[in-house]
Scaffold this motif. Structure first.
Motif, mmCIF file in Angstrom:
data_model
loop_
_atom_site.group_PDB
_atom_site.id
_atom_site.type_symbol
_atom_site.label_atom_id
_atom_site.label_comp_id
_atom_site.label_asym_id
_atom_site.label_seq_id
_atom_site.Cartn_x
_atom_site.Cartn_y
_atom_site.Cartn_z
ATOM 1 N N THR A 145 0.826 -1.203 0.000
ATOM 2 C CA THR A 145 0.000 0.000 0.000
ATOM 3 C C THR A 145 0.862 1.254 0.000
ATOM 4 O O THR A 145 2.064 1.214 0.311
ATOM 5 C CB THR A 145 -0.901 0.028 1.241
ATOM 6 O OG1 THR A 145 -0.077 0.151 2.424
ATOM 7 C CG2 THR A 145 -1.744 -1.242 1.336
ATOM 8 N N ALA A 146 0.226 2.376 -0.327
ATOM 9 C CA ALA A 146 0.930 3.664 -0.321
ATOM 10 C C ALA A 146 1.405 4.008 1.087
ATOM 11 O O ALA A 146 2.476 4.603 1.267
ATOM 12 C CB ALA A 146 -0.003 4.755 -0.844
ATOM 13 N N ALA A 147 0.616 3.609 2.093
ATOM 14 C CA ALA A 147 1.001 3.885 3.478
ATOM 15 C C ALA A 147 2.277 3.138 3.854
ATOM 16 O O ALA A 147 3.135 3.669 4.573
ATOM 17 C CB ALA A 147 -0.139 3.485 4.414
ATOM 18 N N CYS A 160 11.686 2.209 -2.404
ATOM 19 C CA CYS A 160 10.938 1.676 -1.261
ATOM 20 C C CYS A 160 9.910 0.649 -1.724
ATOM 21 O O CYS A 160 9.737 -0.400 -1.093
ATOM 22 C CB CYS A 160 10.243 2.809 -0.508
ATOM 23 S SG CYS A 160 11.380 3.872 0.419
ATOM 24 N N LYS A 161 9.242 0.949 -2.830
ATOM 25 C CA LYS A 161 8.243 0.016 -3.350
ATOM 26 C C LYS A 161 8.910 -1.283 -3.777
ATOM 27 O O LYS A 161 8.404 -2.383 -3.499
ATOM 28 C CB LYS A 161 7.507 0.647 -4.531
ATOM 29 C CG LYS A 161 6.325 -0.179 -5.019
ATOM 30 C CD LYS A 161 5.525 0.564 -6.065
ATOM 31 C CE LYS A 161 4.309 -0.255 -6.514
ATOM 32 N NZ LYS A 161 3.499 0.453 -7.527
ATOM 33 N N SER A 162 10.059 -1.174 -4.433
ATOM 34 C CA SER A 162 10.787 -2.371 -4.860
ATOM 35 C C SER A 162 11.226 -3.202 -3.662
ATOM 36 O O SER A 162 11.130 -4.434 -3.666
ATOM 37 C CB SER A 162 12.021 -1.969 -5.678
ATOM 38 O OG SER A 162 11.639 -1.320 -6.870
ATOM 39 N N ALA A 163 11.697 -2.506 -2.606
ATOM 40 C CA ALA A 163 12.157 -3.206 -1.407
ATOM 41 C C ALA A 163 11.014 -3.968 -0.749
ATOM 42 O O ALA A 163 11.179 -5.118 -0.325
ATOM 43 C CB ALA A 163 12.759 -2.208 -0.420
ATOM 44 N N LEU A 164 9.856 -3.353 -0.694
ATOM 45 C CA LEU A 164 8.692 -4.023 -0.090
ATOM 46 C C LEU A 164 8.229 -5.200 -0.931
ATOM 47 O O LEU A 164 7.807 -6.238 -0.393
ATOM 48 C CB LEU A 164 7.558 -3.009 0.106
ATOM 49 C CG LEU A 164 7.795 -1.987 1.230
ATOM 50 C CD1 LEU A 164 6.834 -0.815 1.105
ATOM 51 C CD2 LEU A 164 7.666 -2.647 2.595
ATOM 52 N N ASN A 165 8.284 -5.055 -2.247
ATOM 53 C CA ASN A 165 7.927 -6.169 -3.127
ATOM 54 C C ASN A 165 8.897 -7.335 -2.950
ATOM 55 O O ASN A 165 8.489 -8.497 -2.921
ATOM 56 C CB ASN A 165 7.925 -5.707 -4.585
ATOM 57 C CG ASN A 165 6.648 -4.970 -4.954
ATOM 58 O OD1 ASN A 165 5.567 -5.324 -4.502
ATOM 59 N ND2 ASN A 165 6.768 -3.940 -5.773
ATOM 60 N N GLU A 166 10.176 -7.011 -2.827
ATOM 61 C CA GLU A 166 11.203 -8.052 -2.686
ATOM 62 C C GLU A 166 11.100 -8.784 -1.355
ATOM 63 O O GLU A 166 11.533 -9.931 -1.238
ATOM 64 C CB GLU A 166 12.599 -7.425 -2.818
ATOM 65 C CG GLU A 166 12.957 -6.974 -4.215
ATOM 66 C CD GLU A 166 13.162 -8.145 -5.172
ATOM 67 O OE1 GLU A 166 13.556 -9.229 -4.702
ATOM 68 O OE2 GLU A 166 12.925 -7.973 -6.384
ATOM 69 N N GLU A 216 10.808 -4.281 8.231
ATOM 70 C CA GLU A 216 12.186 -4.314 8.714
ATOM 71 C C GLU A 216 13.110 -5.004 7.708
ATOM 72 O O GLU A 216 14.256 -4.580 7.514
ATOM 73 C CB GLU A 216 12.244 -5.035 10.072
ATOM 74 C CG GLU A 216 11.597 -4.255 11.203
ATOM 75 C CD GLU A 216 12.181 -2.877 11.362
ATOM 76 O OE1 GLU A 216 11.408 -1.919 11.522
ATOM 77 O OE2 GLU A 216 13.417 -2.730 11.300
ATOM 78 N N ALA A 217 12.612 -6.041 7.055
ATOM 79 C CA ALA A 217 13.420 -6.705 6.024
ATOM 80 C C ALA A 217 13.656 -5.760 4.849
ATOM 81 O O ALA A 217 14.731 -5.770 4.223
ATOM 82 C CB ALA A 217 12.721 -7.980 5.547
ATOM 83 N N ALA A 218 12.669 -4.916 4.559
ATOM 84 C CA ALA A 218 12.804 -3.948 3.478
ATOM 85 C C ALA A 218 13.859 -2.896 3.818
ATOM 86 O O ALA A 218 14.616 -2.446 2.944
ATOM 87 C CB ALA A 218 11.462 -3.277 3.202
ATOM 88 N N VAL A 219 13.926 -2.499 5.104
ATOM 89 C CA VAL A 219 14.967 -1.563 5.543
ATOM 90 C C VAL A 219 16.337 -2.161 5.283
ATOM 91 O O VAL A 219 17.238 -1.517 4.736
ATOM 92 C CB VAL A 219 14.803 -1.229 7.039
ATOM 93 C CG1 VAL A 219 16.005 -0.418 7.537
ATOM 94 C CG2 VAL A 219 13.524 -0.437 7.281
ATOM 95 N N ASP A 220 16.508 -3.434 5.665
ATOM 96 C CA ASP A 220 17.791 -4.112 5.446
ATOM 97 C C ASP A 220 18.090 -4.241 3.954
ATOM 98 O O ASP A 220 19.243 -4.081 3.523
ATOM 99 C CB ASP A 220 17.767 -5.504 6.094
ATOM 100 C CG ASP A 220 17.825 -5.424 7.611
ATOM 101 O OD1 ASP A 220 18.047 -4.317 8.122
ATOM 102 O OD2 ASP A 220 17.636 -6.466 8.267
#
Length: 307
Positions: free
Chosen positions: A5-7, A23-29, A35-39
């Motif tokens: 989501t956008a949020a 950020c969107k790519s990180a969340l998809n991955e 937290e995994a997306a931050v890493d």
């Protein structure tokens, strides 16, 4: 595939400072794991170290109370800032903090403590306030520090009344030296803690899981390097990390040319004896508590109109 989501993208962007698409790519991955997306972003070199954890706020007050060589810090939450400005609520938080000095280190023990001159417990009084004010309130957490000799210094940031505010800090200085000098130094260090939010006193106090996480990020960012080179990279990287997040190694906010450890050593001359920083506590109001976002009524109306 996770529903990104956008949020979620907005929250990750605020945590890392990375671009929206990254950020969107990180969340998809990472299937939406924040937290995994931050890493993931850090491994790609697209984000700074995650220093904005716990930004979501809840209302209420943080209180500090001290008596001799003992001090306590207490967080009491409410639903709105309006309640935090209520005289009755402030009086309750202040009284509960005083009781915390002798009530043990747990919320359960504090709840069972009786108010002075009454059979009413802290928990009962809180329930009365909830019924009177009509808003949910909770005793969230409490911590205490003590020294045999020396001082427990304190600092309250965003103070709304004496000893009550948005951030409460305690700093323990063990020393047989001059109390006036120690008190001044302790307050300065407490202000430093409020500003920098160190993770631990020194490297030995940093959580093992955090150390492993930082090590893994360094290894993945430098993948392909020979083992002996990798070992040095990780060692050097962790040393730099400790300088950022451990209190004794941080540059002192009042004089960045010195570390907190150096400031303590220099203070021994004025204090007239050795000075040891034995512990600290920092409570920021609402730290780590998730609050529901207010409804986006404009978006809801627009969506209804399209329907």
């Amino acid at each position: 595939m996770a529903n990104i989501t956008a949020a979620m993208v907005k929250e990750l962007r605020e945590k890392t400072g990375a671009g929206m698409m990254d950020c969107k790519s990180a969340l998809n991955e990472t299937a939406g794991d924040l937290e995994a997306a931050v890493d993931w972003l850090r491994k790609k070199g697209l984000a700074k170290a995650a220093k904005k954890a716990g930004r979501v706020a809840a209302e209420g007050l943080v209180a500090v109370e001290s008596a001799g060589h003992h001090a306590a810090v207490l967080e009491v939450n409410s639903e709105t800032d309006f309640v935090a400005r209520n005289d009755g609520f402030q009086a309750f938080v202040r009284e509960a903090a005083k009781l915390a000095l002798n009530a043990g280190d747990s919320i359960e023990t504090l709840e069972a403590a009786k108010l002075p001159g009454a059979e009413t417990t802290v928990k009962d009084k809180l329930q009365e306030l909830i019924a009177t004010i009509g808003e949910n309130m909770t005793l969230r957490r409490v911590a205490k520090l003590s020294v045999e000799k020396g001082v427990i210094a304190s600092y309250v940031h965003g103070q709304v009344s004496e000893g009550l505010g948005k951030i409460g800090v305690l700093v323990a200085l063990e020393s047989a030296g001059d109390v006036t000098v120690l008190s001044q130094l302790g307050r300065q260090i407490a202000m430093h803690v409020a500003a920098t939010n160190p993770a631990a006193l020194d490297a030995t106090g940093v959580d093992a899981a955090t150390v492993e996480r930082e090590s893994n990020i360094l290894r993945e960012k430098n993948a392909g390097k020979p083992d002996h080179v990798m070992a040095k990279i990780v060692e050097s990287g962790l040393k730099s990390y400790y300088k950022e997040v451990t209190l004794l190694e941080q540059p002192f906010v009042h004089d960045s040319s010195k570390t907190v450890s150096q400031v303590l050593k220099e203070a021994e001359g004025k204090a007239g004896g050795p000075v040891k920083l034995t512990g600290f506590v920092r409570y920021a109001l609402g730290e780590g508590i998730e609050k529901e976002e207010a409804p986006d009524f404009a978006a809801e109306v627009a969506a209804a109109a399209k329907g």
